[in-house]
Scaffold this motif. Structure first.
Motif, PDB file in Angstrom:
ATOM      1  N   UNK A   1       0.809  -1.218   0.034  1.00  0.00           N
ATOM      2  CA  UNK A   1      -0.081   0.013  -0.057  1.00  0.00           C
ATOM      3  C   UNK A   1       0.888   1.288  -0.069  1.00  0.00           C
ATOM      4  N   UNK A   2       0.797   1.909  -1.016  1.00  0.00           N
ATOM      5  CA  UNK A   2       1.530   3.288  -1.187  1.00  0.00           C
ATOM      6  C   UNK A   2       0.881   4.387  -0.804  1.00  0.00           C
ATOM      7  N   UNK A   3       1.253   4.995   0.231  1.00  0.00           N
ATOM      8  CA  UNK A   3       0.523   6.222   0.856  1.00  0.00           C
ATOM      9  C   UNK A   3       0.752   7.630   0.286  1.00  0.00           C
ATOM     10  N   UNK A   4       0.032   8.510  -0.247  1.00  0.00           N
ATOM     11  CA  UNK A   4       0.205   9.835  -0.392  1.00  0.00           C
ATOM     12  C   UNK A   4      -0.135  10.609   0.883  1.00  0.00           C
ATOM     13  N   UNK A   5       1.004  11.411   1.501  1.00  0.00           N
ATOM     14  CA  UNK A   5       0.535  11.881   2.795  1.00  0.00           C
ATOM     15  C   UNK A   5       1.116  13.297   2.935  1.00  0.00           C
ATOM     16  N   UNK A   6       0.265  13.822   3.859  1.00  0.00           N
ATOM     17  CA  UNK A   6       0.614  15.293   4.465  1.00  0.00           C
ATOM     18  C   UNK A   6       1.409  15.184   5.898  1.00  0.00           C
ATOM     19  N   UNK A   7       2.731  15.160   6.090  1.00  0.00           N
ATOM     20  CA  UNK A   7       3.152  15.152   7.355  1.00  0.00           C
ATOM     21  C   UNK A   7       3.414  13.529   7.778  1.00  0.00           C
ATOM     22  N   UNK A   8       3.830  13.582   9.093  1.00  0.00           N
ATOM     23  CA  UNK A   8       4.309  12.058   9.603  1.00  0.00           C
ATOM     24  C   UNK A   8       2.969  11.206   9.686  1.00  0.00           C
ATOM     25  N   UNK A   9       3.125   9.914   9.029  1.00  0.00           N
ATOM     26  CA  UNK A   9       2.214   9.096   9.053  1.00  0.00           C
ATOM     27  C   UNK A   9       2.661   7.677   9.396  1.00  0.00           C
ATOM     28  N   UNK A  10       3.606   7.998  10.477  1.00  0.00           N
ATOM     29  CA  UNK A  10       4.299   6.500  10.762  1.00  0.00           C
ATOM     30  C   UNK A  10       3.356   5.665  11.652  1.00  0.00           C
ATOM     31  N   UNK A  11       2.619   6.494  12.592  1.00  0.00           N
ATOM     32  CA  UNK A  11       1.578   5.759  13.291  1.00  0.00           C
ATOM     33  C   UNK A  11       0.454   5.090  12.538  1.00  0.00           C
ATOM     34  N   UNK A  12       0.059   5.923  11.434  1.00  0.00           N
ATOM     35  CA  UNK A  12      -1.026   5.194  10.760  1.00  0.00           C
ATOM     36  C   UNK A  12      -0.583   3.976   9.913  1.00  0.00           C
ATOM     37  N   UNK A  13       0.824   3.998   9.387  1.00  0.00           N
ATOM     38  CA  UNK A  13       1.223   2.814   8.638  1.00  0.00           C
ATOM     39  C   UNK A  13       1.243   1.582   9.381  1.00  0.00           C
ATOM     40  N   UNK A  14       1.821   1.694  10.759  1.00  0.00           N
ATOM     41  CA  UNK A  14       1.987   0.843  11.638  1.00  0.00           C
ATOM     42  C   UNK A  14       0.581   0.229  12.071  1.00  0.00           C
ATOM     43  N   UNK A  15      -0.501   1.119  12.185  1.00  0.00           N
ATOM     44  CA  UNK A  15      -1.881   0.586  12.658  1.00  0.00           C
ATOM     45  C   UNK A  15      -2.154  -0.045  11.374  1.00  0.00           C
ATOM     46  N   UNK A  16      -1.942  -0.051  10.136  1.00  0.00           N
ATOM     47  CA  UNK A  16      -2.401  -0.608   9.000  1.00  0.00           C
ATOM     48  C   UNK A  16      -2.053  -1.939   8.725  1.00  0.00           C
ATOM     49  N   UNK A  17      -0.768  -2.090   9.408  1.00  0.00           N
ATOM     50  CA  UNK A  17      -0.115  -3.549   9.248  1.00  0.00           C
ATOM     51  C   UNK A  17      -0.729  -4.200  10.601  1.00  0.00           C
ATOM     52  N   UNK A  18      -1.191  -3.472  11.397  1.00  0.00           N
ATOM     53  CA  UNK A  18      -1.838  -4.550  12.613  1.00  0.00           C
ATOM     54  C   UNK A  18      -3.254  -4.607  12.067  1.00  0.00           C
ATOM     55  N   UNK A  19      -4.080  -3.583  12.040  1.00  0.00           N
ATOM     56  CA  UNK A  19      -5.387  -3.720  11.926  1.00  0.00           C
ATOM     57  C   UNK A  19      -5.812  -4.338  10.556  1.00  0.00           C
ATOM     58  N   UNK A  20      -5.044  -4.292   9.485  1.00  0.00           N
ATOM     59  CA  UNK A  20      -5.144  -4.684   8.352  1.00  0.00           C
ATOM     60  C   UNK A  20      -4.754  -6.259   8.019  1.00  0.00           C
ATOM     61  N   UNK A  21      -4.600  -6.691   9.262  1.00  0.00           N
ATOM     62  CA  UNK A  21      -4.023  -8.237   9.233  1.00  0.00           C
ATOM     63  C   UNK A  21      -4.998  -9.224   8.322  1.00  0.00           C
ATOM     64  N   UNK A  22      -6.322  -8.880   8.558  1.00  0.00           N
ATOM     65  CA  UNK A  22      -7.428  -9.565   8.084  1.00  0.00           C
ATOM     66  C   UNK A  22      -7.150  -9.621   6.470  1.00  0.00           C
ATOM     67  N   UNK A  23      -6.921  -8.537   5.831  1.00  0.00           N
ATOM     68  CA  UNK A  23      -6.570  -8.361   4.567  1.00  0.00           C
ATOM     69  C   UNK A  23      -5.604  -9.258   3.922  1.00  0.00           C
ATOM     70  N   UNK A  24      -4.376  -9.398   4.880  1.00  0.00           N
ATOM     71  CA  UNK A  24      -3.460 -10.266   4.459  1.00  0.00           C
ATOM     72  C   UNK A  24      -3.890 -11.669   4.441  1.00  0.00           C
ATOM     73  N   UNK A  25      -4.621 -11.914   5.423  1.00  0.00           N
ATOM     74  CA  UNK A  25      -5.034 -13.274   5.532  1.00  0.00           C
ATOM     75  C   UNK A  25      -6.101 -13.934   4.574  1.00  0.00           C
ATOM     76  N   UNK A  26      -7.056 -12.905   4.113  1.00  0.00           N
ATOM     77  CA  UNK A  26      -7.865 -13.361   2.908  1.00  0.00           C
ATOM     78  C   UNK A  26      -7.458 -13.305   1.764  1.00  0.00           C
ATOM     79  N   UNK A  27      -6.011 -12.306   1.465  1.00  0.00           N
ATOM     80  CA  UNK A  27      -5.628 -12.476   0.226  1.00  0.00           C
ATOM     81  C   UNK A  27      -4.347 -13.392   0.021  1.00  0.00           C
ATOM     82  N   UNK A  28      -4.196 -14.039   1.285  1.00  0.00           N
ATOM     83  CA  UNK A  28      -2.837 -14.846   1.430  1.00  0.00           C
ATOM     84  C   UNK A  28      -1.535 -14.237   1.016  1.00  0.00           C
ATOM     85  N   UNK A  29      -1.400 -13.019   1.442  1.00  0.00           N
ATOM     86  CA  UNK A  29      -0.202 -12.024   0.906  1.00  0.00           C
ATOM     87  C   UNK A  29       0.187 -11.445   2.075  1.00  0.00           C
ATOM     88  N   UNK A  30       1.454 -10.994   2.118  1.00  0.00           N
ATOM     89  CA  UNK A  30       2.165 -10.194   2.960  1.00  0.00           C
ATOM     90  C   UNK A  30       1.935  -8.792   2.946  1.00  0.00           C
TER      91      UNK A  30
END
Length: 498
Positions: free
Chosen positions: A463-492
């Motif tokens: 997932x490539x983000x176009x951002x304004x300012x620091x989004x490190x926390x959002x990126x980390x949250x996506x990897x955590x909360x988006x885990x179901x996506x990875x499971x359904x797609x069978x992808x990292x």
């Protein structure tokens, strides 16, 4: 009442016009079929080819003329895998609309549901378990039925044309081609098993729809039901001949001669996977399911008008959503995720609407309490008056809102989720996974992630983000909360900024 249904499939376009009486009886007024092969080459180019594009529109133009001649009160056109996945699908849909046939692109799950509806009106289901199989050009739908009730359903993003494009067999095909195809199919079915309940009824009979299975029944058993052994013998004949010989010696339809040998191995593999019961072909399909769906709702086309649905959602959100800026931004990010994932998730226009509505409503539970607000949101959606929505749609929306956070949906642990029809459970999993990712990307409610795009390989979803300012926390949250996506797609999952 006169109803017209047009099935814009990946191989063929089918039209049926019926006259229905108040008791549900039907008289067929017209049928038409055009094999245009919209999905041909799509697996490599990502687009509907120019020849198929023109042929498809010409066929739709002819069918629109027939429909106008019968002055139909209800006209429905549904697009399937080719229009879910092709990069130029929207251009095709717009040109079809100009011809007088607005096309609704439907998900693989909706295909399975409508096909089940067609079959259930065509024959009485036996008490022993059966499986419904529909092999299209771009996808294959399977539904397990036991005692007349649906036990499970799945849509596989692989149909006859897509498999043939991916396999690229020689003419005539070689033994190496067969080994390669079998290996590819084993990989597809192994992945599919992960998306199904651990215990499934083993079918005593397969009920097959679609032109591919009709051609295989004709070749393997003279048009009758066929066994695994009969299909294996016919598949051997197909693999020992080239396309020209299949037409001249085996009587194969010229438009299927280049690919039917691949279809035979796909059908053979599915029969083996299902426990090797015999297969009986039925001359019904998606278009008949569309007719029955319209009759079920008093002749209304599917779905009801989007603007009415949108207004009812906005009315509820205006009363209960404490942070509309956040919800609207989440809806935007969710839609961008949906668009990138549509070819993998096999979703359609209705599911895109459902996702937008669920994103808009996902936080209304905060009006009750912050703790457990996803559960409060489920209750509020389920009990709200939402004009324009059918009851089963409200149930889907409520479950997507419920699972925008917390533990992922599980049929053994969550009663509301278990109460959904199997095809709607699959949809809820996919939409909830997308919504969870979108919510994570605005977790601090700053709208710092402005836009996103996806890069997809066999092993990674980046997932490539176009951002304004620091989004490190959002990126980390996506990897955590988006885990179901990875499971359904069978992808990292990976996140990149910029």
């Amino acid at each position: 009442m006169r109803i017209a249904a047009v099935d814009v499939g990946s191989n063929s376009i089918h039209m049926v016009v019926v006259e229905a009486d108040p008791a549900g009886g039907q008289r067929v007024l017209a049928r038409e079929k055009a094999m245009v092969r919209l999905a041909r080459g799509e697996a490599t180019s990502g687009e509907i080819g120019p020849e198929a594009f023109r042929a498809g529109l010409e066929a739709l133009g002819r069918m629109a003329g027939v429909i106008r001649g019968f002055a139909c009160e209800t006209v429905m056109a549904c697009g399937t895998a080719a229009l879910r996945d092709a990069k130029n699908a929207q251009a095709f849909v717009l040109e079809a609309e100009a011809l007088g046939l607005p096309i609704q692109v439907i998900s693989g799950e909706e295909e399975a549901r409508l096909i089940h509806q067609a079959v259930s009106h065509a024959i009485p289901f036996p008490q022993e378990p059966v499986a419904l199989v529909d092999i299209g050009g771009g996808s294959t739908e399977l539904t397990w039925v036991q005692g007349g009730r649906v036990a499970a359903s799945i849509s596989l993003p692989w149909g006859l044309q897509r498999l043939a494009d991916a396999a690229q067999t020689a003419d005539p095909p070689s033994a190496a081609d067969l080994r390669h195809l079998r290996k590819m199919i084993r990989r597809i079915l192994k992945k599919a098993r992960k998306d199904l309940p651990s215990e499934l009824p083993e079918p005593a009979l397969i009920l097959g729809t679609s032109g591919t299975l009709e051609d295989l029944a004709r070749g393997a058993a003279g048009g009758r039901a066929f066994t695994l052994e009969q299909l294996r013998a016919y598949a051997l004949k197909l693999w020992r001949t080239d396309a020209a010989q299949r037409i001249a010696r085996l009587g194969v339809d010229p438009k299927r001669a280049e690919v039917l040998h691949v279809g035979a191995i796909w059908a053979l593999s599915l029969m083996e996977w299902l426990g090797a019961p015999p297969l009986r072909h039925l001359p019904v399909g998606l278009r008949e399911g569309m007719i029955w769906e319209a009759l079920k709702h008093g002749g209304a086309a599917i779905p009801p008008l989007a603007d009415r649905r949108r207004a009812s959602v906005e009315h509820l959100a205006a009363r209960l959503d404490p942070d509309p800026g956040h919800s609207l931004h989440v809806a935007k990010l969710a839609d961008q995720l949906f668009e990138g994932l549509q070819p993998l998730f096999e979703l359609g226009d209705t599911e895109r609407q459902w996702l937008a509505f669920a994103a808009r409503l996902h936080d209304i539970g905060l009006s009750v309490s912050e703790k457990g607000h996803h559960k409060h949101g489920e209750y509020l959606v389920r009990n709200a008056a939402l004009p324009g929505f059918w009851p089963e749609e409200v149930d889907v929306l409520a479950q997507v809102v419920r699972f925008h956070r917390g533990k992922p949906p599980h049929h053994a642990r969550h009663d509301g989720f278990r109460a959904l029809a199997p095809w709607h459970r699959q949809v809820v999993r996919k939409l909830a996974a997308i919504l969870r990712g979108a919510v994570a990307l605005d977790g601090r409610r700053r709208q710092a992630v402005r836009n996103l795009s996806l890069e997809i390989s066999d092993e990674v979803l980046r997932v490539r983000l176009e951002a304004a300012g620091d989004v490190e926390a959002e990126a980390a949250a996506f990897l955590d909360k988006g885990a179901l996506l990875g499971t359904l797609l069978d992808r990292r999952l990976e996140v990149a900024v910029g």
